[in-house]
Design an enzyme around this catalytic site. Structure first.
Site, PDB file in Angstrom:
ATOM      1  CG  HIS A 104      -1.685   1.256   1.415  1.00 58.31           C
ATOM      2  ND1 HIS A 104      -2.928   1.457   0.838  1.00 58.31           N
ATOM      3  CD2 HIS A 104      -1.405   2.398   2.097  1.00 58.31           C
ATOM      4  CE1 HIS A 104      -3.362   2.670   1.152  1.00 58.31           C
ATOM      5  NE2 HIS A 104      -2.459   3.261   1.924  1.00 58.31           N
ATOM      6  CD  GLU A 105       2.102   3.398   3.631  1.00 58.05           C
ATOM      7  OE1 GLU A 105       2.327   4.508   3.096  1.00 58.05           O
ATOM      8  OE2 GLU A 105       1.104   3.176   4.329  1.00 58.05           O
ATOM      9  CG  HIS A 108       0.564   6.347  -0.572  1.00 58.62           C
ATOM     10  ND1 HIS A 108      -0.606   6.898  -1.059  1.00 58.62           N
ATOM     11  CD2 HIS A 108       0.240   5.759   0.616  1.00 58.62           C
ATOM     12  CE1 HIS A 108      -1.588   6.668  -0.206  1.00 58.62           C
ATOM     13  NE2 HIS A 108      -1.101   5.981   0.814  1.00 58.62           N
ATOM     14  CG  HIS A 112       5.934  11.358  -5.353  1.00 57.24           C
ATOM     15  ND1 HIS A 112       7.131  11.348  -4.682  1.00 57.24           N
ATOM     16  CD2 HIS A 112       5.775  12.644  -5.801  1.00 57.24           C
ATOM     17  CE1 HIS A 112       7.663  12.555  -4.712  1.00 57.24           C
ATOM     18  NE2 HIS A 112       6.867  13.353  -5.385  1.00 57.24           N
TER      19      HIS A 112
END
Length: 238
Positions: A104-105, A108, A112
């Protein structure tokens, strides 16, 4: 009616209580769900850190550093210094829950890299949201000590500032949902988790997503309370 609102207790407190209960339930659910699936070791045997590094590399991202931070479920991606920070319960764990959170991270980080618009909007809102949440109440309270026109202006400014914090919570929702969707898809495509393990990860990420929904709901309820208390101040004073 106006005096009732400024007593030690008023009916609008129920909005705050409802928001707090929603957040507590969501927090308890994500913790219990994570703990449940933290007992399921992934077939690949990869730790959260290893899975994160593989996902980043598979996405062509080599300038993001995966690092360990203390705490439980304090995981986050920091776009400012391009670090993917994994907590004690994720970094070295081989569970499907840990791998899911790490992925999940990574979602991100990929957002980006691809300049995902909702993430850009959320990042741009951070200063305004912090400013608004910190100063909204002081400005509103200050407005109560001034005459109608000046006081009303300050109160309306305070409400607007708090609205920025609410807007930040709302923009956060698509960012988090998209990161989870990317995580599940990438875990399946890379084979880090198999078809039997992916549903477990979906449950963990689904529970985590509810915490953001709960935070947004609590913020909206708080804004509604502020409007009920102070939005019609001018009419009450006139």
């Amino acid at each position: 009616m106006y005096g009732m609102y400024y007593s030690w207790w008023d009916p609008t407190y129920f909005l705050v209580i409802i928001g707090a209960v929603i957040c507590l339930i969501a927090s308890a659910r994500v913790k219990s769900t994570f703990n449940k699936y933290a007992a399921y070791r992934s077939m690949s045997g990869m730790t959260g850190a290893q899975a994160a590094q593989r996902i980043l590399n598979s996405a062509g991202i080599y300038d993001v550093r995966v690092q360990h931070i203390s705490g439980n479920l304090t995981d986050h991606y920091n776009p400012a210094n391009k670090t993917l920070n994994l907590s004690d319960s994720v970094y070295g764990s081989t569970s499907v829950a840990a791998v899911g959170v790490a992925a999940h991270e990574c979602g991100h980080a990929i957002q980006h890299q691809k300049e995902y618009l909702p993430l850009k909007i959320r990042s741009a809102l951070v200063p305004a949201a912090n400013f608004g949440s910190a100063l909204a109440w002081p400005i509103i309270v200050l407005g109560l000590f001034f005459t109608s026109n000046t006081g009303n202006l300050l109160i309306h400014i305070g409400i607007l500032l708090f609205s920025l914090a609410v807007l930040f919570q709302l923009v956060t929702l698509p960012v988090e949902f998209d990161a989870s969707a990317r995580a599940v898809r990438i875990l399946g495509e890379t084979g880090i988790l198999n078809s039997q393990e992916l549903p477990y990860t979906k449950k963990v990420l689904g529970a985590a997503a509810l915490t953001y929904v709960a935070s947004a709901a609590a913020a909206i309820l708080q804004l509604l309370r502020i409007i009920l208390l102070f939005g019609e101040r001018g009419n009450d004073r006139d």
